[in-house]
Design a protein around this motif. Structure first.
Motif, short mmCIF file in Angstrom:
data_model
loop_
_atom_site.label_atom_id
_atom_site.label_comp_id
_atom_site.label_asym_id
_atom_site.label_seq_id
_atom_site.Cartn_x
_atom_site.Cartn_y
_atom_site.Cartn_z
N ASN A 4 17.55 52.74 60.47
CA ASN A 4 16.91 51.97 61.55
C ASN A 4 16.70 52.81 62.80
O ASN A 4 15.65 52.71 63.44
CB ASN A 4 17.74 50.74 61.90
CG ASN A 4 17.87 49.79 60.74
OD1 ASN A 4 17.11 49.85 59.78
ND2 ASN A 4 18.85 48.90 60.80
N ASN A 56 12.46 43.45 65.77
CA ASN A 56 12.82 42.07 65.42
C ASN A 56 13.20 41.95 63.95
O ASN A 56 14.16 41.26 63.61
CB ASN A 56 11.67 41.12 65.75
CG ASN A 56 11.50 40.90 67.23
OD1 ASN A 56 12.43 41.07 68.01
ND2 ASN A 56 10.30 40.53 67.63
N ASN A 59 16.64 43.38 63.48
CA ASN A 59 17.66 42.43 63.95
C ASN A 59 17.87 41.29 62.98
O ASN A 59 19.01 40.87 62.75
CB ASN A 59 17.26 41.87 65.32
CG ASN A 59 17.41 42.89 66.42
OD1 ASN A 59 18.21 43.80 66.32
ND2 ASN A 59 16.61 42.75 67.47
N ILE A 60 16.81 40.80 62.37
CA ILE A 60 16.94 39.72 61.38
C ILE A 60 17.74 40.22 60.18
O ILE A 60 18.65 39.53 59.71
CB ILE A 60 15.54 39.22 60.95
CG1 ILE A 60 14.88 38.45 62.09
CG2 ILE A 60 15.65 38.36 59.69
CD1 ILE A 60 13.41 38.13 61.86
N ASP A 62 19.85 42.77 60.04
CA ASP A 62 21.23 43.07 60.43
C ASP A 62 22.08 41.82 60.60
O ASP A 62 23.30 41.86 60.44
CB ASP A 62 21.26 43.89 61.72
CG ASP A 62 20.82 45.32 61.51
OD1 ASP A 62 20.76 45.76 60.34
OD2 ASP A 62 20.53 46.00 62.52
N ASN A 63 21.47 40.71 60.94
CA ASN A 63 22.23 39.48 61.18
C ASN A 63 22.41 38.61 59.94
O ASN A 63 23.01 37.55 60.03
CB ASN A 63 21.55 38.66 62.30
CG ASN A 63 21.68 39.33 63.64
OD1 ASN A 63 22.68 39.96 63.93
ND2 ASN A 63 20.67 39.21 64.47
N LYS A 64 21.96 39.08 58.79
CA LYS A 64 22.14 38.32 57.55
C LYS A 64 23.53 38.52 57.01
O LYS A 64 24.19 39.46 57.13
CB LYS A 64 21.10 38.71 56.51
CG LYS A 64 19.77 38.08 56.78
CD LYS A 64 18.85 38.29 55.60
CE LYS A 64 17.56 37.51 55.82
NZ LYS A 64 16.67 37.62 54.71
#
Length: 64
Positions: A4, A56, A59-60, A62-64
């Motif tokens: 990333n 974005n 971030n989506i 990484d937050n799973k």
């Protein structure tokens, strides 16, 4: 594996290159806005938008 930080770094490098080499003068049409008779954006703005979309998405993921 996708790095990333590498994606973000390289996108920023492209943006800086465009800013320093006439990117603001390279005009683009936004075809999502019907009836536009003149260019309403430039390649730098498009690239910055792409960077924001990529950030974005990262971030989506990484937050799973």
């Amino acid at each position: 594996m996708i790095n990333n930080n590498e994606i973000i770094y390289k996108m920023n490098a492209v943006i800086e290159y465009l800013k320093n080499n006439g990117g603001y003068d390279y005009k683009l049409y936004n075809y999502l806005c019907p009836g536009m008779g003149e260019p309403d954006s430039n390649i730098v703005e498009y690239t910055e938008d792409i960077l924001e979309i990529v950030e974005n998405l990262i971030n989506i993921i990484d937050n799973k």
